[in-house]
Scaffold this active site. Structure first.
Site, PDB file in Angstrom:
ATOM      1  N   ASP A   1      -2.889  -2.119  -7.657  1.00 15.16           N
ATOM      2  CA  ASP A   1      -3.660  -2.507  -6.468  1.00 15.16           C
ATOM      3  C   ASP A   1      -4.994  -3.132  -6.873  1.00 15.16           C
ATOM      4  O   ASP A   1      -6.038  -2.468  -6.920  1.00 15.16           O
ATOM      5  CB  ASP A   1      -3.885  -1.287  -5.580  1.00 15.16           C
ATOM      6  CG  ASP A   1      -4.338  -1.673  -4.181  1.00 15.16           C
ATOM      7  OD1 ASP A   1      -4.647  -2.857  -3.962  1.00 15.16           O
ATOM      8  OD2 ASP A   1      -4.379  -0.794  -3.312  1.00 15.16           O
TER       9      ASP A   1
ATOM     10  N   TYR B   1      -4.090  -1.134   7.396  1.00 16.46           N
ATOM     11  CA  TYR B   1      -5.053  -2.195   7.620  1.00 16.46           C
ATOM     12  C   TYR B   1      -5.433  -2.242   9.095  1.00 16.46           C
ATOM     13  O   TYR B   1      -4.787  -1.662   9.969  1.00 16.46           O
ATOM     14  CB  TYR B   1      -4.465  -3.550   7.209  1.00 16.46           C
ATOM     15  CG  TYR B   1      -4.210  -3.705   5.737  1.00 16.46           C
ATOM     16  CD1 TYR B   1      -5.233  -4.031   4.862  1.00 16.46           C
ATOM     17  CD2 TYR B   1      -2.932  -3.540   5.212  1.00 16.46           C
ATOM     18  CE1 TYR B   1      -5.000  -4.185   3.505  1.00 16.46           C
ATOM     19  CE2 TYR B   1      -2.688  -3.694   3.858  1.00 16.46           C
ATOM     20  CZ  TYR B   1      -3.723  -4.020   3.018  1.00 16.46           C
ATOM     21  OH  TYR B   1      -3.493  -4.166   1.684  1.00 16.46           O
TER      22      TYR B   1
ATOM     23  N   SER C   1      -7.848  -3.042  -4.059  1.00 12.35           N
ATOM     24  CA  SER C   1      -8.639  -1.815  -3.964  1.00 12.35           C
ATOM     25  C   SER C   1      -9.647  -1.722  -5.097  1.00 12.35           C
ATOM     26  O   SER C   1     -10.793  -1.313  -4.894  1.00 12.35           O
ATOM     27  CB  SER C   1      -7.716  -0.598  -3.970  1.00 12.35           C
ATOM     28  OG  SER C   1      -6.917  -0.563  -2.810  1.00 12.35           O
TER      29      SER C   1
ATOM     30  N   ARG D   1       0.841  -1.191   0.000  1.00 12.68           N
ATOM     31  CA  ARG D   1       0.000   0.000   0.000  1.00 12.68           C
ATOM     32  C   ARG D   1       0.880   1.244   0.000  1.00 12.68           C
ATOM     33  O   ARG D   1       1.037   1.938   0.997  1.00 12.68           O
ATOM     34  CB  ARG D   1      -0.915  -0.017   1.237  1.00 12.68           C
ATOM     35  CG  ARG D   1      -2.040  -1.049   1.145  1.00 12.68           C
ATOM     36  CD  ARG D   1      -3.039  -0.664   0.078  1.00 12.68           C
ATOM     37  NE  ARG D   1      -4.102  -1.632  -0.085  1.00 12.68           N
ATOM     38  CZ  ARG D   1      -5.258  -1.599   0.573  1.00 12.68           C
ATOM     39  NH1 ARG D   1      -5.484  -0.645   1.456  1.00 12.68           N
ATOM     40  NH2 ARG D   1      -6.181  -2.511   0.336  1.00 12.68           N
TER      41      ARG D   1
ATOM     42  N   GLN E   1      -0.205   2.036  -6.725  1.00 13.14           N
ATOM     43  CA  GLN E   1      -1.660   2.161  -6.847  1.00 13.14           C
ATOM     44  C   GLN E   1      -2.194   1.562  -8.135  1.00 13.14           C
ATOM     45  O   GLN E   1      -3.267   0.981  -8.162  1.00 13.14           O
ATOM     46  CB  GLN E   1      -2.059   3.634  -6.743  1.00 13.14           C
ATOM     47  CG  GLN E   1      -1.958   4.184  -5.333  1.00 13.14           C
ATOM     48  CD  GLN E   1      -2.412   5.620  -5.248  1.00 13.14           C
ATOM     49  OE1 GLN E   1      -2.649   6.275  -6.255  1.00 13.14           O
ATOM     50  NE2 GLN E   1      -2.550   6.138  -4.035  1.00 13.14           N
TER      51      GLN E   1
END
Length: 540
Positions: A156, A255, A159, A148, A153
């Site tokens: 990911d 998290y 997500s 993360r 990104q």
């Protein structure tokens, strides 16, 4: 199974020579899974990277992609999974390799030595699978282990999938609720908005908040991490705070983490109180590598209104509700509890497109500019995702090194012989004011009335304009540009009128009017060009 310590980090090159790397796309064997790891659009991207692609026949049928579409994109369509495993250098999937429900044969048994695999793996829950893949000396990368960090990104997948599942959870809840979520006032009476309670404000929870709010529901959200409060409130939901003796549920990487029994009891009590006043409850709380925490007890379900709905997005990891049954919709005490784990497959087209994009982004990251498969174990992203490298266990990755920020610059200590700082003199400003008064005072006393009025307006406009422009926040510079365009248009008209006034013997006004027309025209044209350029940035 050979193990390698997380401390070792090196660059490993796995070049394929003159032969292009062949990417194999498999059809998921889970009958409830309709997603696919590659779409015709992603196949075209892979081919542009210099790779070859082979797709199992029927791999994309569940998501609406026919074999002909893959063939048209440039992929070879193979008749069976065995053929894909035998030819592919790199196999990409959605779910971890599993036993075929019909034949009883495990997918990992089809793998060749030294083969590569990219898919969701969940190594903490699938240790037997990891050992089975290690026996084939495979290199396996887990899409569920993307670090993360900002640079990762675009890879990911979690997500991307969570965003879809949060939205779909609201759709499923609205279907089971049987009423409208938004409030209405009709001739037949007033309809109150639904009360939605979201547990867990991660990506899925925020997506659920957005979907519920867009349908007109009143939303509350709970999370053990106080840092998400601002995100929840920015989406128009009410954040439910919770404090317990200085303990928080925030873990590493953003998290959640496991908490003490006393903390969990107090948390369950708070959640139960809010469940009793809610029509729809959506739970998204997960702990990486652990069973989902039980946050809604059977007693909390008993206290809920009849006809209420619970959608448990953690059902695949055991569920956040004590009465959740995996892949079933059940009713207890008049409350509907949705525990289906195929919500993403119910939006398979969009989910496949997003997942396929993350796969291509990962492959592009590994290939680099040289277009050669080369795993860089010194790279934080690749090291975090590698579970196996040629049969060697590299998971879990070592904890990331926290680089200290640059120290704040310190002023050097004053030397004994150094001269003290002398404050700047106010005399230049005072002299400037005196000169200005010396010029303006005669004009005010002996000048024409019209000239004095125009000059006064000009000076006031300069002062006001200076303060307005410099005090506007950068976020409003674009709207400010539109306002200045409008003002320049007014100046343009005024300059044109002044230039055409035809004053005899005093051409100064006409000259100034012409200059104003020229400068205002430049400002208007430039403003429109910049605005058009900014608008083109949002075009697809």
């Amino acid at each position: 199974m050979a193990e390698e310590t997380g401390a070792s980090a090196q660059t490993t090159s796995e070049e394929v020579g003159d032969k292009a790397l062949l990417v194999g796309v498999l059809k998921e064997v889970d009958p409830r899974e309709k997603r696919v790891a590659a779409t015709p659009a992603s196949v075209e991207r892979l081919l542009k990277l210099g790779l070859e692609v082979a797709v199992e026949s029927g791999a994309g049928a569940g998501a609406g992609f026919e074999d002909a579409a893959y063939a048209e994109a440039g992929a070879r369509v193979l008749p069976s999974a065995e053929a894909v495993w035998q030819e592919a250098d790199l196999v990409i999937k959605v779910r971890p390799p599993m036993e075929h429900p019909t034949t009883g044969r495990h997918e990992a048994e089809l793998a060749r030595k030294k083969q590569r695999l990219i898919s969701f793996l969940w190594p903490a829950q699938n240790k037997a699978l990891v050992e089975q893949l290690a026996a084939h000396e495979m290199t396996a990368l887990a899409m569920d282990a993307v670090p993360r960090i900002t640079r990762a990104q675009k890879l990911d997948a979690l997500s991307a999938m969570s965003n879809i599942s949060g939205y779909r959870a609201v759709v499923e809840a609205a279907f089971g609720y049987g009423r409208s979520l938004g409030g209405q006032v009709t001739a037949a009476g007033r309809v109150k908005p639904a009360q939605v309670f979201v547990i867990g404000a991660g990506v899925a929870g925020l997506a659920a908040i957005g979907a519920a709010r867009s349908l007109g529901a009143q939303v509350k959200a709970f999370d053990t991490r106080p840092v998400v409060r601002e995100q929840v409130e920015s989406m128009g939901a009410q954040f439910v705070p919770f404090e317990f003796s200085g303990e928080t549920g925030e873990g590493k990487g953003g998290y959640a983490k496991e908490v003490s029994e006393a903390y969990l009891d107090a948390e369950q009590q708070l959640i139960g109180d809010h469940c009793r006043t809610s029509d729809i409850v959506i739970t998204t709380a997960l702990i990486p590598g652990k069973k989902a925490p039980e946050l809604i007890t059977s007693g909390a379900v008993v206290g809920m209104r009849r006809g209420s709905v619970i959608v448990d997005l953690a059902a695949e990891q055991g569920g956040n509700c004590a009465l959740t049954e995996r892949d079933k919709t059940v009713e207890h005490y008049g409350v509907i509890i949705n525990g289906h784990t195929d919500l993403l497959s119910r939006m398979a087209l969009q989910a496949s497109e997003l997942y396929a994009n993350t796969i291509v982004n990962l492959i592009e990251e590994i290939l680099g500019k040289e277009r050669v498969w080369r795993l860089n174990l010194e790279d934080e992203i690749q090291r975090g995702m590698v579970v196996l490298h040629e049969g060697k266990l590299l998971w879990p990755p070592p904890s990331p090194t926290i680089r200290p920020g640059a120290p704040a610059p310190q002023k050097p200590a004053a030397h004994a012989s150094a001269k003290p700082e002398v404050p700047s003199s106010p005399w230049p400003a005072r002299i400037g004011m005196l000169i200005g008064l010396g010029v303006l005072l005669p004009i005010g006393l002996f000048g024409q009335r019209d000239l004095v009025q125009h000059l006064t307006v000009f000076l006031l406009a300069c002062v006001v304009g200076w303060h307005v422009v410099w005090n506007v926040t950068p976020a409003l510079h674009t709207p400010l540009m539109s306002v200045t365009n409008a003002i320049s248009g007014i100046i343009l008209i005024g300059g044109m009128l002044l230039s055409a006034s035809g004053t005899v013997g005093v051409p100064v006004a006409a000259i100034l009017g012409a200059v104003a027309v020229l400068l205002a025209s430049i400002n208007v044209a430039g403003g429109f060009l910049v605005t058009q350029r900014m608008l083109r940035m949002f075009h697809r």
